[in-house]
Enzyme design. Structure first.
Site, PDB file in Angstrom:
ATOM      1  N   ARG A 150      -5.419  -3.228   1.789  1.00  0.00           N
ATOM      2  CA  ARG A 150      -5.638  -3.831   0.453  1.00  0.00           C
ATOM      3  C   ARG A 150      -6.587  -5.004   0.629  1.00  0.00           C
ATOM      4  O   ARG A 150      -6.304  -5.954   1.358  1.00  0.00           O
ATOM      5  CB  ARG A 150      -4.321  -4.314  -0.152  1.00  0.00           C
ATOM      6  CG  ARG A 150      -4.536  -5.175  -1.388  1.00  0.00           C
ATOM      7  CD  ARG A 150      -3.271  -5.499  -2.147  1.00  0.00           C
ATOM      8  NE  ARG A 150      -2.804  -4.352  -2.902  1.00  0.00           N
ATOM      9  CZ  ARG A 150      -2.009  -4.436  -3.988  1.00  0.00           C
ATOM     10  NH1 ARG A 150      -1.608  -5.604  -4.439  1.00  0.00           N
ATOM     11  NH2 ARG A 150      -1.638  -3.342  -4.625  1.00  0.00           N
ATOM     12  N   HIS A 174      -7.839   1.808  -7.278  1.00  0.00           N
ATOM     13  CA  HIS A 174      -6.433   1.744  -6.834  1.00  0.00           C
ATOM     14  C   HIS A 174      -5.857   3.170  -6.885  1.00  0.00           C
ATOM     15  O   HIS A 174      -5.017   3.493  -7.716  1.00  0.00           O
ATOM     16  CB  HIS A 174      -5.666   0.801  -7.764  1.00  0.00           C
ATOM     17  CG  HIS A 174      -4.321   0.380  -7.257  1.00  0.00           C
ATOM     18  ND1 HIS A 174      -3.845   0.707  -5.999  1.00  0.00           N
ATOM     19  CD2 HIS A 174      -3.337  -0.366  -7.845  1.00  0.00           C
ATOM     20  CE1 HIS A 174      -2.640   0.184  -5.848  1.00  0.00           C
ATOM     21  NE2 HIS A 174      -2.305  -0.470  -6.938  1.00  0.00           N
ATOM     22  N   GLN A 213      -2.034   4.172  -7.006  1.00  0.00           N
ATOM     23  CA  GLN A 213      -1.401   3.913  -8.295  1.00  0.00           C
ATOM     24  C   GLN A 213      -1.686   5.047  -9.288  1.00  0.00           C
ATOM     25  O   GLN A 213      -0.789   5.517  -9.990  1.00  0.00           O
ATOM     26  CB  GLN A 213      -1.936   2.586  -8.870  1.00  0.00           C
ATOM     27  CG  GLN A 213      -1.330   2.215 -10.204  1.00  0.00           C
ATOM     28  CD  GLN A 213       0.102   1.703 -10.075  1.00  0.00           C
ATOM     29  OE1 GLN A 213       0.367   0.796  -9.311  1.00  0.00           O
ATOM     30  NE2 GLN A 213       1.027   2.292 -10.813  1.00  0.00           N
ATOM     31  N   ASP A 224      -3.433  -3.098 -18.217  1.00  0.00           N
ATOM     32  CA  ASP A 224      -3.275  -3.820 -16.945  1.00  0.00           C
ATOM     33  C   ASP A 224      -3.499  -5.293 -17.260  1.00  0.00           C
ATOM     34  O   ASP A 224      -3.988  -5.634 -18.364  1.00  0.00           O
ATOM     35  CB  ASP A 224      -4.326  -3.282 -15.944  1.00  0.00           C
ATOM     36  CG  ASP A 224      -4.284  -3.965 -14.573  1.00  0.00           C
ATOM     37  OD1 ASP A 224      -3.235  -4.548 -14.224  1.00  0.00           O
ATOM     38  OD2 ASP A 224      -5.306  -3.920 -13.855  1.00  0.00           O
ATOM     39  N   CYS A 247       0.610  -0.610 -14.622  1.00  0.00           N
ATOM     40  CA  CYS A 247       0.798  -0.571 -13.164  1.00  0.00           C
ATOM     41  C   CYS A 247       1.708  -1.693 -12.676  1.00  0.00           C
ATOM     42  O   CYS A 247       2.283  -1.580 -11.590  1.00  0.00           O
ATOM     43  CB  CYS A 247      -0.551  -0.631 -12.456  1.00  0.00           C
ATOM     44  SG  CYS A 247      -1.535  -2.073 -12.899  1.00  0.00           S
ATOM     45  N   ARG A 251       5.896   5.090  -6.787  1.00  0.00           N
ATOM     46  CA  ARG A 251       4.940   4.723  -5.737  1.00  0.00           C
ATOM     47  C   ARG A 251       5.479   5.178  -4.381  1.00  0.00           C
ATOM     48  O   ARG A 251       4.735   5.677  -3.533  1.00  0.00           O
ATOM     49  CB  ARG A 251       4.720   3.196  -5.720  1.00  0.00           C
ATOM     50  CG  ARG A 251       4.065   2.615  -6.968  1.00  0.00           C
ATOM     51  CD  ARG A 251       2.624   3.022  -7.105  1.00  0.00           C
ATOM     52  NE  ARG A 251       1.829   2.639  -5.960  1.00  0.00           N
ATOM     53  CZ  ARG A 251       1.304   1.420  -5.776  1.00  0.00           C
ATOM     54  NH1 ARG A 251       1.446   0.490  -6.681  1.00  0.00           N
ATOM     55  NH2 ARG A 251       0.567   1.163  -4.702  1.00  0.00           N
TER      56      ARG A 251
HETATM   57  N1  NVA Z   1      -5.992  -5.135 -11.713  1.00  0.00           N
HETATM   58  C1  NVA Z   1      -4.866  -5.699 -10.974  1.00  0.00           C
HETATM   59  C2  NVA Z   1      -4.002  -4.614 -10.470  1.00  0.00           C
HETATM   60  C3  NVA Z   1      -2.770  -5.079  -9.734  1.00  0.00           C
HETATM   61  C4  NVA Z   1      -1.933  -3.942  -9.237  1.00  0.00           C
HETATM   62  C5  NVA Z   1      -5.405  -6.565  -9.855  1.00  0.00           C
HETATM   63  O1  NVA Z   1      -6.328  -6.124  -9.153  1.00  0.00           O
HETATM   64  O2  NVA Z   1      -4.911  -7.681  -9.662  1.00  0.00           O
HETATM   65  N1   CP Z   2       0.914  -2.050  -9.021  1.00  0.00           N
HETATM   66  C1   CP Z   2       0.747  -2.653  -7.833  1.00  0.00           C
HETATM   67  O1   CP Z   2      -0.076  -2.260  -7.014  1.00  0.00           O
HETATM   68  O2   CP Z   2       1.554  -3.716  -7.641  1.00  0.00           O
HETATM   69  P1   CP Z   2       1.510  -4.746  -6.436  1.00  0.00           P
HETATM   70  O3   CP Z   2       0.272  -5.606  -6.605  1.00  0.00           O
HETATM   71  O4   CP Z   2       2.777  -5.543  -6.571  1.00  0.00           O
HETATM   72  O5   CP Z   2       1.440  -4.000  -5.148  1.00  0.00           O
END
Ligand code: NVA
Ligand code: CP
Length: 315
Positions: free
Chosen positions: A101, A128, A131, A230, A270, A298
């Site tokens: 990540r 992502h 997800q 989101d 998400c 997940r």
């Molecule tokens: N768009 C959000 C998704 C988190 C799962 C982010 O990147 O923070």
């Molecule tokens: N939806 C998701 O990826 O959540 P986290 O950022 O908590 O991993």
């Protein structure tokens, strides 16, 4: 060897088997069985915060008989400037897979290029995919006949996506919709419209650029089977928060907007959610909100992905 960096890394014909495996892993959870990662260690390099992704991967790798090794980017030399190339080569000598990540999507591509073990994208600024596969599985669980083909249940369904339509979740849903044979309408301010990068990705994958974008949320929500949103301020965008809260406000998923979708439509997010910003609390609490099923799934979907990617034990 296969990596999972973008939705289209699995071919359409592989999806029914993958989704069926996720369902079977869900149904058989807790029973002795699939230990496909026995003897394996999977490193998880995280440069951003995470609750769902981190915990579901750690638990999932453990449940498949493997050992998850969580590495905060700043705890390893990668965070002090060791190159992606060298990090990939060194970690490949120790571990059997990498879950990553980070911010820049190109970094994950570069890591995979130099890795001799499978790499899974656990979120970048661009995509992502774990997800989106989970989300598709979660909706399909509601729509498929018992034991029926989950992927076939998605075909022709419409998702309406609101808010920031040019970041990871929106991009991933654009690619995912194209792969699952779904229709997608996105709605947000013109300045947040899907960008050149996702159009280029669709073209590179040989897919038609067939998503709809409108600044009118009520146009987008018409006939939608899924209403999705989101957060407005994603990880790494904290400096823009005040501006985003103002500009994206007309695209909040209110009870009124949700009611304008197809009767029986599902609400999905998400998570994490910011109630009162991108979505009203009443929508999060609606019986047709399946946000916690998404979170749980997940685990099951990622176990199926891990099982599909894991290399056989070395002879
Ligand atoms: N768009 C959000 C998704 C988190 C799962 C982010 O990147 O923070
Ligand atoms: N939806 C998701 O990826 O959540 P986290 O950022 O908590 O991993």
């Amino acid at each position: 060897m296969k990596h999972f960096i973008k939705e289209t890394d699995f071919a359409a014909h592989e999806l029914p088997g993958l989704f069926a495996r996720a369902r079977s892993l869900k149904q058989s959870r807790g029973q002795p069985g699939s230990a496909v990662l026995a003897g394996q260690t999977w490193a998880m390099i995280f440069a951003k915060s995470s609750t769902r992704t981190r915990v579901s991967f750690e638990v999932g790798i453990h449940e498949l008989g493997g050992n998850p090794l969580f590495l905060n980017k700043n705890d390893i030399q990668f965070g002090r400037g060791e190159t992606i190339q060298d990090t990939a080569k060194v970690l490949s000598r120790f571990v059997h897979g990498l879950v990553v990540r980070t911010f820049d999507h190109q970094d994950v591509i570069e890591l995979a290029k130099h890795s001799t073990v499978p790499v899974i994208n656990a979120l970048t600024d661009f995509l992502h995919p774990c997800q989106i596969y989970t989300d598709a599985f979660t909706a399909a669980e509601r729509w498929a006949a018992p034991g029926g083909d989950l992927v076939a249940a998605l075909k022709g369904r419409k998702i309406a996506y609101f808010g920031d339509t040019c970041f990871n979740m929106a991009n991933s849903w654009i690619l995912g919709a194209s792969l699952f044979g779904m229709k997608i309408s996105l709605s947000g301010p013109q300045a947040y419209a899907p960008g050149a990068e996702i159009r280029a990705q669709l073209k590179a994958d040989g897919r038609a650029v067939d998503f709809q974008f409108t600044t009118d949320p009520y146009e987008a929500v018409k006939d939608a089977d899924i209403v999705y949103t989101d957060v407005w301020t994603s990880m790494g965008q904290e400096d823009e928060e005040a501006q985003r809260l103002t500009e994206l406000k007309p695209y909040a998923v209110t009870a009124k907007l949700f009611a304008a979708a197809k009767p029986g439509a599902l609400f999905m997010h998400c998570l994490p959610a910011h109630a009162g910003e991108e979505v009203e609390q009443a929508v999060l609490d609606n019986p047709r909100s399946i946000i916690f099923d998404q979170a749980e799934n997940r685990l099951h979907m990622q176990k199926a992905i891990l099982a599909a990617l894991a290399l056989p034990p070395k002879a």
